[in-house]
Write a protein that holds these residues in place. Sequence first.
Motif, PDB file in Angstrom:
ATOM      1  N   GLY A  17     -11.203  -8.574   4.055  1.00  0.00           N
ATOM      2  CA  GLY A  17     -11.420  -7.165   3.748  1.00  0.00           C
ATOM      3  C   GLY A  17     -12.857  -6.855   3.397  1.00  0.00           C
ATOM      4  N   PHE A  18     -13.081  -5.622   3.022  1.00  0.00           N
ATOM      5  CA  PHE A  18     -14.416  -5.089   2.794  1.00  0.00           C
ATOM      6  C   PHE A  18     -15.196  -5.872   1.729  1.00  0.00           C
ATOM      7  CE2 PHE A  18     -16.286  -1.642  -0.083  1.00  0.00           C
ATOM      8  CZ  PHE A  18     -17.576  -1.805   0.397  1.00  0.00           C
ATOM      9  N   ILE A  19     -14.708  -5.898   0.509  1.00  0.00           N
ATOM     10  CA  ILE A  19     -15.452  -6.584  -0.555  1.00  0.00           C
ATOM     11  C   ILE A  19     -15.376  -8.091  -0.361  1.00  0.00           C
ATOM     12  CG2 ILE A  19     -15.724  -6.900  -3.043  1.00  0.00           C
ATOM     13  CD1 ILE A  19     -14.440  -4.182  -3.453  1.00  0.00           C
ATOM     14  N   GLY A 206     -19.928   0.601   1.047  1.00  0.00           N
ATOM     15  CA  GLY A 206     -21.015  -0.160   1.639  1.00  0.00           C
ATOM     16  C   GLY A 206     -20.666  -0.698   3.009  1.00  0.00           C
ATOM     17  N   GLN A 207     -21.544  -1.526   3.516  1.00  0.00           N
ATOM     18  CA  GLN A 207     -21.376  -2.073   4.859  1.00  0.00           C
ATOM     19  C   GLN A 207     -20.125  -2.930   4.949  1.00  0.00           C
ATOM     20  OE1 GLN A 207     -24.938  -3.860   6.435  1.00  0.00           O
ATOM     21  NE2 GLN A 207     -26.249  -2.249   5.635  1.00  0.00           N
ATOM     22  N   ARG A 208     -19.491  -2.855   6.116  1.00  0.00           N
ATOM     23  CA  ARG A 208     -18.243  -3.523   6.443  1.00  0.00           C
ATOM     24  C   ARG A 208     -17.034  -2.809   5.871  1.00  0.00           C
ATOM     25  NH1 ARG A 208     -20.509  -6.486   9.556  1.00  0.00           N
ATOM     26  NH2 ARG A 208     -18.486  -6.601  10.593  1.00  0.00           N
ATOM     27  N   GLN A 209     -17.237  -1.597   5.344  1.00  0.00           N
ATOM     28  CA  GLN A 209     -16.109  -0.795   4.871  1.00  0.00           C
ATOM     29  C   GLN A 209     -15.563   0.040   6.025  1.00  0.00           C
ATOM     30  OE1 GLN A 209     -16.893   2.237   1.825  1.00  0.00           O
ATOM     31  NE2 GLN A 209     -15.011   1.603   0.803  1.00  0.00           N
ATOM     32  N   MET A 210     -14.287  -0.135   6.312  1.00  0.00           N
ATOM     33  CA  MET A 210     -13.624   0.607   7.384  1.00  0.00           C
ATOM     34  C   MET A 210     -12.645   1.575   6.730  1.00  0.00           C
ATOM     35  SD  MET A 210     -13.165  -2.792   9.663  1.00  0.00           S
ATOM     36  CE  MET A 210     -14.610  -3.826   9.971  1.00  0.00           C
ATOM     37  N   ILE A 243     -19.878   5.903  -7.822  1.00  0.00           N
ATOM     38  CA  ILE A 243     -19.769   5.032  -6.653  1.00  0.00           C
ATOM     39  C   ILE A 243     -20.790   3.894  -6.761  1.00  0.00           C
ATOM     40  CG2 ILE A 243     -18.814   6.874  -5.232  1.00  0.00           C
ATOM     41  CD1 ILE A 243     -21.484   7.230  -3.882  1.00  0.00           C
ATOM     42  N   LEU A 244     -20.364   2.726  -6.316  1.00  0.00           N
ATOM     43  CA  LEU A 244     -21.168   1.513  -6.481  1.00  0.00           C
ATOM     44  C   LEU A 244     -21.320   0.815  -5.144  1.00  0.00           C
ATOM     45  CD1 LEU A 244     -22.466  -0.436  -8.649  1.00  0.00           C
ATOM     46  CD2 LEU A 244     -20.308  -1.720  -8.517  1.00  0.00           C
ATOM     47  N   ASP A 245     -22.555   0.503  -4.774  1.00  0.00           N
ATOM     48  CA  ASP A 245     -22.817  -0.226  -3.537  1.00  0.00           C
ATOM     49  C   ASP A 245     -22.219  -1.626  -3.629  1.00  0.00           C
ATOM     50  OD1 ASP A 245     -24.797  -0.073  -0.990  1.00  0.00           O
ATOM     51  OD2 ASP A 245     -24.717  -2.110  -1.779  1.00  0.00           O
ATOM     52  N   VAL A 246     -21.657  -2.088  -2.521  1.00  0.00           N
ATOM     53  CA  VAL A 246     -20.961  -3.363  -2.518  1.00  0.00           C
ATOM     54  C   VAL A 246     -21.888  -4.518  -2.874  1.00  0.00           C
ATOM     55  CG1 VAL A 246     -21.304  -3.838  -0.046  1.00  0.00           C
ATOM     56  CG2 VAL A 246     -19.288  -4.745  -1.241  1.00  0.00           C
ATOM     57  N   SER A 247     -23.167  -4.407  -2.592  1.00  0.00           N
ATOM     58  CA  SER A 247     -24.089  -5.482  -2.967  1.00  0.00           C
ATOM     59  C   SER A 247     -24.133  -5.666  -4.483  1.00  0.00           C
ATOM     60  CB  SER A 247     -25.503  -5.194  -2.438  1.00  0.00           C
ATOM     61  OG  SER A 247     -26.017  -3.999  -3.000  1.00  0.00           O
ATOM     62  N   ASP A 251     -22.826  -8.939  -6.715  1.00  0.00           N
ATOM     63  CA  ASP A 251     -23.615  -9.497  -7.826  1.00  0.00           C
ATOM     64  C   ASP A 251     -22.743  -9.701  -9.060  1.00  0.00           C
ATOM     65  OD1 ASP A 251     -25.958  -9.480  -6.343  1.00  0.00           O
ATOM     66  OD2 ASP A 251     -26.723  -7.622  -7.230  1.00  0.00           O
ATOM     67  N   ALA A 252     -21.909  -8.697  -9.357  1.00  0.00           N
ATOM     68  CA  ALA A 252     -21.070  -8.760 -10.555  1.00  0.00           C
ATOM     69  C   ALA A 252     -20.023  -9.871 -10.452  1.00  0.00           C
ATOM     70  CB  ALA A 252     -20.393  -7.409 -10.784  1.00  0.00           C
ATOM     71  N   TYR A 253     -19.401 -10.004  -9.284  1.00  0.00           N
ATOM     72  CA  TYR A 253     -18.379 -11.048  -9.137  1.00  0.00           C
ATOM     73  C   TYR A 253     -18.990 -12.440  -9.224  1.00  0.00           C
ATOM     74  CZ  TYR A 253     -14.490  -7.949  -8.218  1.00  0.00           C
ATOM     75  OH  TYR A 253     -13.499  -7.013  -8.357  1.00  0.00           O
ATOM     76  N   LEU A 254     -20.144 -12.632  -8.617  1.00  0.00           N
ATOM     77  CA  LEU A 254     -20.798 -13.937  -8.715  1.00  0.00           C
ATOM     78  C   LEU A 254     -21.218 -14.242 -10.150  1.00  0.00           C
ATOM     79  CD1 LEU A 254     -22.985 -13.885  -5.477  1.00  0.00           C
ATOM     80  CD2 LEU A 254     -20.864 -15.146  -5.872  1.00  0.00           C
ATOM     81  N   ALA A 255     -21.695 -13.227 -10.849  1.00  0.00           N
ATOM     82  CA  ALA A 255     -22.070 -13.420 -12.260  1.00  0.00           C
ATOM     83  C   ALA A 255     -20.845 -13.704 -13.116  1.00  0.00           C
ATOM     84  CB  ALA A 255     -22.813 -12.187 -12.771  1.00  0.00           C
ATOM     85  N   ALA A 256     -19.717 -13.076 -12.780  1.00  0.00           N
ATOM     86  CA  ALA A 256     -18.485 -13.335 -13.518  1.00  0.00           C
ATOM     87  C   ALA A 256     -18.064 -14.798 -13.363  1.00  0.00           C
ATOM     88  CB  ALA A 256     -17.381 -12.403 -13.030  1.00  0.00           C
ATOM     89  N   TRP A 257     -18.210 -15.326 -12.153  1.00  0.00           N
ATOM     90  CA  TRP A 257     -17.910 -16.751 -11.959  1.00  0.00           C
ATOM     91  C   TRP A 257     -18.875 -17.614 -12.778  1.00  0.00           C
ATOM     92  CZ3 TRP A 257     -18.927 -19.734  -6.747  1.00  0.00           C
ATOM     93  CH2 TRP A 257     -18.494 -21.055  -6.878  1.00  0.00           C
TER      94      TRP A 257
END
Length: 354
Positions: A17-19, A206-210, A243-247, A251-257
């Motif tokens: 999916g998108f994200i 963001g990009q890749r969002q359908m 609204i938040l850009d997927v980039s 960043d947030a998900y990687l920082a959460a990890w």
Amino acid sequence: MKADRDLRPVLITGGAGFIGANLADRLASAGHRVLLYDALARPGVERNVDWLRARHRGQIDLRIVDIREEAPLSAAVGQAKAVFHFAAQVAVTTSLSDPIDDFETNAAGTLRLLEAVRRHAPETPLIFASTNKVYGDLADLELALTPGGYRPLDRRIAENGVAEQRPLDFHSPYGCSKGAADQYVLDYARSYGLRTAVMRMSCIYGQRQMGNEDQGWVAHFLIRALRGEPITLYGDGHQVRDILDVSDAVDAYLAAWAHIDRIAGQALNLGGGPRNAVSLRTLIAHIGRLIGSEVELRQAPWRKGDQHWFVADSRAARAALGLAEPRAWREGVADLAAWLTDEHAEVSAQVAAQ
């Protein structure tokens, strides 16, 4: 996050999916192997898989399977060094027409995933993509209609947004299923000591969002406008979202990890915040300027559970995860418009050649 000596893959449910695809791209670019676990139920996501495989040969694996199937899920979890959980039924409208399927995918599917982690990989971090819908329709907020859309009369909320301390209030079957999953993820940290955390997302684009009418509305608006088709506004169009850009979301998900032991057992809001709060009508006017023509609008009644105003207070996430201020929405939307123009031209050419 750069790859380490641990050669196990990162598991992304809903990874086509998108994200998920954007996260997979970033992880693979950093040297990680990525396992996409996806039923490929959403039309068009196969293009994301093809794109990832073309960019990262040998690093992207795909398992086409439903999140509700226990045995393959346990096998995937058992070999993963981290789990990002995006697989979901994502539309309020769909949940209203088929609440059983919505529950089985969102709530029961998440519980099965948590049990797989508990039984087969209890040290593996799991980060769950939740939703702002867990806060309900916010009907108790007193709002004023301004030229820029609805705005809370409470200055503190208007300036900062809705914080994690806001009481939960599940509306619609979708809100209930995602909210139940949200709470299960938090409780498995409390009850079993798992390294789990929740990201309550506002509107990501963001990009890749359908996008379509039910989910991914920023891309949906752009797609309709680029095709010269009318956009239907449900309600008066003065609804405001951050609204938040997927980039920035990636960043947030990687920082959460990276900081999972600091945030385990916590839910953090993830959105564009007050600086990126925009009404539907303001966004459509901006799209018109981007494409150089006025966008035709149609009116329809309000939809159940639609929030007149939602802006996430993401200060806790920025502080805990060391996140930068998010990208300005006008810049991000312009980039999405350019990508959609190229993407749809490429797809049209492929169809014509067949």
